[in-house]
Write a protein that holds these residues in place. Structure first.
Motif, mmCIF file in Angstrom:
data_model
loop_
_atom_site.group_PDB
_atom_site.id
_atom_site.type_symbol
_atom_site.label_atom_id
_atom_site.label_comp_id
_atom_site.label_asym_id
_atom_site.label_seq_id
_atom_site.Cartn_x
_atom_site.Cartn_y
_atom_site.Cartn_z
ATOM 1 N N ALA A 74 0.809 -1.222 0.000
ATOM 2 C CA ALA A 74 0.000 0.000 0.000
ATOM 3 C C ALA A 74 0.842 1.271 0.000
ATOM 4 N N ASP A 75 2.010 1.239 0.655
ATOM 5 C CA ASP A 75 2.844 2.442 0.723
ATOM 6 C C ASP A 75 3.483 2.796 -0.614
ATOM 7 N N LYS A 76 3.518 1.830 -1.553
ATOM 8 C CA LYS A 76 4.096 2.061 -2.886
ATOM 9 C C LYS A 76 3.123 1.588 -3.968
ATOM 10 N N LYS A 77 1.828 1.680 -3.669
ATOM 11 C CA LYS A 77 0.818 1.097 -4.540
ATOM 12 C C LYS A 77 0.863 1.664 -5.953
ATOM 13 N N ILE A 78 0.948 2.979 -6.088
ATOM 14 C CA ILE A 78 0.941 3.601 -7.416
ATOM 15 C C ILE A 78 2.135 3.141 -8.229
ATOM 16 N N GLU A 79 3.328 3.155 -7.606
ATOM 17 C CA GLU A 79 4.536 2.732 -8.315
ATOM 18 C C GLU A 79 4.439 1.277 -8.760
ATOM 19 N N VAL A 80 3.937 0.414 -7.879
ATOM 20 C CA VAL A 80 3.842 -1.009 -8.211
ATOM 21 C C VAL A 80 2.806 -1.235 -9.306
ATOM 22 N N GLU A 81 1.664 -0.552 -9.223
ATOM 23 C CA GLU A 81 0.633 -0.686 -10.267
ATOM 24 C C GLU A 81 1.196 -0.287 -11.626
ATOM 25 N N ASN A 82 1.915 0.816 -11.676
ATOM 26 C CA ASN A 82 2.517 1.265 -12.938
ATOM 27 C C ASN A 82 3.532 0.260 -13.451
ATOM 28 N N ILE A 105 3.586 -2.995 -12.897
ATOM 29 C CA ILE A 105 2.864 -4.169 -13.395
ATOM 30 C C ILE A 105 2.304 -3.895 -14.791
ATOM 31 N N LYS A 106 1.719 -2.712 -14.954
ATOM 32 C CA LYS A 106 1.103 -2.351 -16.237
ATOM 33 C C LYS A 106 2.146 -2.192 -17.330
ATOM 34 N N GLN A 107 3.229 -1.493 -17.024
ATOM 35 C CA GLN A 107 4.261 -1.216 -18.020
ATOM 36 C C GLN A 107 4.959 -2.495 -18.493
#
Length: 250
Positions: A217-225, A227-229
């Protein structure tokens, strides 16, 4: 300055000598039965009468011997040669018995079996394969009793560890002589299960994206990006390892 160098060199030599002596003492303790539980021929599945049945499947993590470095829990034991403090062993051949949590050592004195509860961690080295690192399940807190005393393979180390646990299931013979139905065999099945750490606690991981991102959760945005990239899937084991490595690196 030269005098200082000589002193440092002497200290290093003393330290290396002490470590080598401790490792040799541990090896001696194993060879002279100080750690011995018993000889083991791998023909009997303890707790079951296999004289009239067959054992289908294997209770080993791997039936082949692996070269290993083994690190013991600090423990002082008595042997015929005196008191020995357990430390570590390198370049030893081992096999892991999952059922009963024992470890076989292939020694010059024959195959010896010791309790896995004496071992904190070990690394397995197989030809043309990456080194596999394992740690005792006793190093963690399992509040939901999903594991038994055994070993986790450390797939990813870091703040949130990704661990692999092999669950063993033993199916007893269910043969009914009167009706000539069922099986006379003992069947062993192994299931790979993923766990993650939260501090010292281990939790079984359900491989869905929401749960994985919840752990990060503390790095959710970075991890989501990430995974997508990279077009990754949490359902794919290798992709999941890549995701956890990335999270622990940022």
């Amino acid at each position: 300055m030269n005098k200082l160098k000589h002193i440092l060199f002497a200290l290093i030599c003393i330290n290396v000598s002490a470590q080598n002596t401790m490792m040799q003492n541990t090896k001696d303790a194993l060879n002279i039965n100080g750690l011995k539980i018993g000889q083991h021929t791998s023909t009997m599945l303890y707790g079951f009468d296999t004289r009239t049945t067959e054992v289908l499947g294997s209770y080993y993590l791997d039936t082949d011997w692996s070269l290993a470095t083994v690190r013991f829990y600090p423990k002082t034991i008595s042997t015929p040669k005196g008191v020995v403090k357990l430390d570590s062993l390198t370049d030893v051949q081992v096999r892991i018995i999952l059922y009963g949590n024992d470890v076989e050592f292939n020694t010059p004195e024959g195959i010896k079996v010791i309790s896995g509860t004496l071992i904190k961690s070990f690394s397995l080295i197989r030809p043309n394969q990456l080194i596999k690192n394992y740690v005792s399940t006793l190093e963690f807190v399992d509040n939901f009793d999903k594991t038994k005393p055994s070993f986790f393979e450390v797939l990813v180390d870091g703040k949130v560890k990704l661990l692999d646990y092999t669950k063993v299931t033993i199916l007893k013979p269910d043969y009914v002589e009167a009706f000539n139905t069922g099986s006379k065999d003992v069947k062993i099945s192994k299931e790979k299960q993923l766990f993650v750490t939260q501090g010292k606690e281990v939790l079984k991981l359900n491989t869905n994206k929401k749960e994985v991102l919840g752990l990060m959760a503390d790095k959710k945005i970075e991890v989501e990006n990430f995974i997508k990239q990279n077009d990754l899937s949490v359902k794919d084991r290798n992709d999941l390892i890549t995701i956890f490595k990335y999270y622990n690196s940022i």
